[in-house]
Design an enzyme around this catalytic site. Structure first.
Site, PDB file in Angstrom:
ATOM      1  N   GLY A  72      48.951  27.601 -13.791  1.00 10.54           N
ATOM      2  CA  GLY A  72      49.606  28.692 -14.491  1.00 10.54           C
ATOM      3  C   GLY A  72      48.950  30.028 -14.229  1.00 10.54           C
ATOM      4  N   PHE A  73      47.708  30.012 -13.787  1.00  9.41           N
ATOM      5  CA  PHE A  73      46.983  31.270 -13.679  1.00  9.41           C
ATOM      6  C   PHE A  73      46.720  31.717 -12.255  1.00  9.41           C
ATOM      7  CE2 PHE A  73      45.984  29.560 -17.803  1.00  9.41           C
ATOM      8  CZ  PHE A  73      46.226  30.652 -18.605  1.00  9.41           C
ATOM      9  N   GLY A  74      46.856  30.814 -11.337  1.00 12.55           N
ATOM     10  CA  GLY A  74      46.592  31.237  -9.965  1.00 12.55           C
ATOM     11  C   GLY A  74      46.334  30.038  -9.076  1.00 12.55           C
ATOM     12  N   ARG A  75      46.001  30.338  -7.841  1.00 12.87           N
ATOM     13  CA  ARG A  75      45.779  29.278  -6.866  1.00 12.87           C
ATOM     14  C   ARG A  75      44.322  28.828  -6.900  1.00 12.87           C
ATOM     15  NH1 ARG A  75      49.802  29.271  -2.927  1.00 12.87           N
ATOM     16  NH2 ARG A  75      48.428  28.877  -1.161  1.00 12.87           N
ATOM     17  N   VAL A  76      44.131  27.541  -6.663  1.00 11.94           N
ATOM     18  CA  VAL A  76      42.785  26.985  -6.737  1.00 11.94           C
ATOM     19  C   VAL A  76      42.390  26.414  -5.373  1.00 11.94           C
ATOM     20  CG1 VAL A  76      41.283  25.392  -7.954  1.00 11.94           C
ATOM     21  CG2 VAL A  76      43.243  26.375  -9.123  1.00 11.94           C
TER      22      VAL A  76
ATOM     23  N   LYS B  20      39.141  29.652  -8.448  1.00 14.41           N
ATOM     24  CA  LYS B  20      40.480  30.004  -8.913  1.00 14.41           C
ATOM     25  C   LYS B  20      40.707  31.477  -8.645  1.00 14.41           C
ATOM     26  CE  LYS B  20      42.366  27.761 -12.198  1.00 14.41           C
ATOM     27  NZ  LYS B  20      42.958  27.157 -13.367  1.00 14.41           N
TER      28      LYS B  20
ATOM     29  N   ASP C 252      46.224  25.808 -24.059  1.00 14.92           N
ATOM     30  CA  ASP C 252      47.089  25.184 -23.050  1.00 14.92           C
ATOM     31  C   ASP C 252      46.595  23.774 -22.723  1.00 14.92           C
ATOM     32  OD1 ASP C 252      49.268  25.001 -21.445  1.00 14.92           O
ATOM     33  OD2 ASP C 252      48.535  26.319 -19.866  1.00 14.92           O
TER      34      ASP C 252
END
Ligand SMILES: *[C@@H]1O[C@H](CO)[C@@H](O)[C@H](O)[C@H]1NC(C)=O
Ligand SMILES: *[C@@H]1O[C@H](CO)[C@@H](O)[C@H](O)[C@H]1NC(C)=O
Ligand SMILES: *[C@@H]1O[C@H](CO)[C@@H](O)[C@H](O)[C@H]1NC(C)=O
Length: 670
Positions: A358-362, A377, A473
């Site tokens: 949900g917050f970005g690419r890892v 991240k 979350d």
């Protein structure tokens, strides 16, 4: 290594019109590097010229005074002289909503305020002198705390104090905007504000005006009050600032200050203030001088060679450019260089890509020096607003150590980008082992072990640390598995990113559909109880082997929690367990299902706290099953489920949902 800061830059930027000699009663400090102020307590001037009155610690204060007292009285009439002053300040609490006690502009007969108290006394008075005429102290307080004992109006106000913290006049922090009207603002937001304080000796009017730094002085003051200073001052008065913190750490900063006795103060030059980010790139010009100039005398070939060299170097510097500001010094050990992260992740290559959350690419990576395996991240984040609080908070949360939490190791910042570095979890996220015909299925014993671990991690966040951390979350895809298949909660605290740098008046519902407590979509307020609701969804997910919302399922089965409740009512709760599970303990399965239901209770007051959840799981407390009968407020039962689901989504969106990802067990994260 690259030069981190360029102190020369700041020294040359400093401008002082006052020579601070005999009778200088006018001055402007655009930064305080050579202002020579009298400092005490925590007050310091940083190498970049920032006046820091308090550090992020608790129960302490700081004062800064102009080095000389000024003759404030008209020689013939003995009346207080007019003056005008302006200053730029910022209040940065370590934890949002938990603020220090503010900052005050001070006129005082004495420059020694060390006998004063911190916290609600703002470093101005103490218990014995508070309220006394003999103080000869007038202050304009920018108070970020509500102190009922001094009749404060709220925790975000501006007040005029005469010998006492009980302000003679005060107003909620706001400013007047032409054509728009009064606009509220939040003092303890980390934002920069400019304040103007003006006194007129004939009308005895003291005006205080406030505005965000980027705006010009509002035409209407916030306070315009009758105060006859003549009765309160002595012939010579010291001018300066005082600030204090109480139980919660906060930093109070001044960037510039201008003052004029018996006249108009010079405007502060905002472009000269010590506040710009320091970018760790050697300016191109310097590189060219270093590598380009010596070559001019040489052969053309050499020139070309050097130029190419310089070009490559510049390219490299730009490639690895990052943002580093003064305030980040305190996070030194947690700060990673972009270059290291770039090398660790092989340039954020596709092969190292673990997943998108949900917050970005890892990305996975191996740190070049320590050979530590990490997950990086990458979060794109355009606003610089609030970044400082967010980083401070993330770092502070990163100090949490628990075997069921994914450890944050540090961060790095680039323009528009924040990178967070975590411990690498070799077994990835839990949902890979639960849904969509996983390669290897978790057996019941493993599931119970993970459930207990996650409960313990969440209990730690809620109740064991010195501040309450709300995860916001919780779901299977945010549970990661370490090498021993322990469940660890990831991403805690990250949802706050959406709170910072956005309009505080709008509500963001952050979370995942199916795990959002019904009251959360109404109020937008995340609490430990909304976390428990999501944890309930997670328990049901583990027991039933499916996501909390399955749009393709039959209507009565679509919303997992309602389907489980329906079966509980009919006495057939075990029928809905994960059909793929062959061996399991019926007693434990029933317990987990009922506990999951109880946690997902539509009424927040019926949900257990994590402490009780742990006790129930360990068999140390009985499950209060009777509460399950009180299920009236459920938002979706049976055939109405779909319509209600749509309503839920719509109502959540109308409250400006930022992250609402449907979770039906997609592969996400690491
Ligand atoms: C501004 O703040 C005051 C005091 O907290 C409050 O009464 C008022 O409703 C606020 N105004 C707006 C537009 O939010
Ligand atoms: C203070 O504000 C009032 C009202 O806006 C204005 O009339 C007056 O001139 C101001 N005084 C000073 C000293 O700025
Ligand atoms: C202010 O106080 C001084 C001395 O107390 C007095 O002489 C003067 O008239 C007062 N001014 C006003 C405007 O009240």
């Amino acid at each position: 290594m690259l030069p981190l800061i360029c102190p020369l830059l700041f020294v040359t930027r400093l401008m002082i019109t006052a020579s601070a000699s005999d009778h200088t009663t006018n001055f402007v400090f655009n930064g305080f590097a050579s202002a020579n102020l009298l400092l005490d307590g925590m007050a310091t001037v940083t190498s970049t010229g920032l006046l820091q009155l308090t550090e992020p610690t608790d129960q302490d204060m700081g004062h800064a005074f102009y080095p000389y007292p000024l003759p404030f009285k008209n020689a013939s009439s003995a009346a207080a002289l007019s003056f005008s002053t302006s200053f730029v300040f910022a209040i940065v609490p370590r934890y949002p909503d938990l603020t220090g006690h503010g900052i005050a502009f001070v006129l005082s007969a004495s420059s020694d305020l060390t006998p004063a108290l911190p916290s609600q006394y703002i470093g101005l008075f103490n218990k014995s002198d508070q309220g006394k005429l003999s103080n000869h102290l007038i202050a304009v307080e920018f108070d970020t705390n509500y102190s009922p004992e001094f009749d404060d109006i709220n925790n975000n106000h501006v007040g005029i104090d005469v010998n006492s913290l009980r302000s003679v006049y005060s107003a909620s922090a706001s400013y007047f905007s032409d054509g728009v009207g009064t606009q509220n603002l939040t003092l303890a937001s980390g934002n920069l504000f400019q304040a103007w304080v003006e006194y007129d000796q004939f009308e005895c009017l003291l005006n205080v005006t406030l505005a965000p730094l980027e705006l010009k002085k509002p035409s209407v003051p916030l306070l315009s009050s009758f105060v006859n200073l003549s009765s309160f001052i002595t012939d010579y008065m010291h001018i300066g600032f005082s600030s204090a913190v109480g139980s919660f750490p906060a930093s109070h900063y001044l960037f510039g200050w201008s003052f004029a006795l018996n006249g108009r103060d010079v405007a502060i030059d905002i472009s000269l203030l010590p506040r710009l980010p320091i970018i760790i790139t050697t300016p191109k010009s310097k590189l060219l001088i270093k590598y380009g100039l010596p070559a001019i005398g040489g052969a053309m070939l050499v020139v070309a060679g050097f130029a190419t060299c310089a070009f490559i170097l510049i390219r490299k510097k730009i490639k690895f450019a990052e943002l580093l500001e003064d305030w980040e010094q305190e996070h030194g050990p947690q700060r990673f260089s972009y270059k290291d992260l770039y090398i660790a992740t092989k340039g954020f290559g596709e092969k190292e890509f673990l997943g998108a959350g949900g917050f970005g690419r890892v990305y996975k990576g191996v740190l070049p020096r320590t050979k530590t395996h990490v997950a990086v991240k990458k979060i794109s984040h355009e606003t610089r607003h609030g970044m400082r609080q967010f980083v401070a908070e993330i770092i502070s949360i990163g100090h949490l150590r628990h075997q069921n939490l994914v450890q944050l190791l540090g961060y790095c910042r680039r323009k528009g980008e924040l990178l967070l570095v975590y411990d690498f979890m070799p077994n990835g996220s839990l949902d890979r082992f639960l849904f969509d015909k996983p390669e290897s299925m978790l057996d019941w014993k493993q599931r119970l072990h993970i459930i207990k671990g996650v409960a313990s991690g969440l209990f730690h966040l809620h109740e064991e640390w010195d501040q309450v951390v709300i995860h916001r979350d919780i779901k299977a895809s945010n549970v990661l598995l370490d090498s021993q298949m322990n469940g660890r909660l990831g991403d805690f605290g990250l949802s706050r990113l959406y709170d910072h740098g956005s309009d505080p008046q709008t509500t963001h519902v952050v979370g995942t559909l199916g795990y959002l407590a019904p009251e959360l979509t109404r109020t937008g307020k995340a609490t430990t109880s909304t976390d428990v609701y999501a944890f309930g969804g997670f328990l049901l997910e583990m027991a039933c082997g499916r996501g909390p919302v399955e749009t393709k399922a039959l209507p009565e089965k679509m919303i997992l929690v309602d389907w489980v409740h329906e079966n509980w009512r009919k006495g057939s709760i075990l029928d809905i367990r994960d059909p793929n599970l062959e061996e399991f303990s019926a007693v434990e399965m029933e317990l987990v299902l009922k506990l999951g239901l109880l946690c997902s209770h539509p009424k927040p007051s019926c949900r257990p706290r994590m402490r009780l959840v742990m006790q129930v799981l360990d068999g140390d407390a009985a499950l209060p099953e009777e509460l399950l009968a009180d299920w009236n407020e459920s938002f979706a039962v049976g055939n109405d489920g779909f319509a209600d689901l749509i309503n839920l989504v719509e109502s959540a969106f109308s409250k400006s949902v930022v992250s609402l990802t449907e979770s039906t067990g997609k592969k996400t994260e690491r």
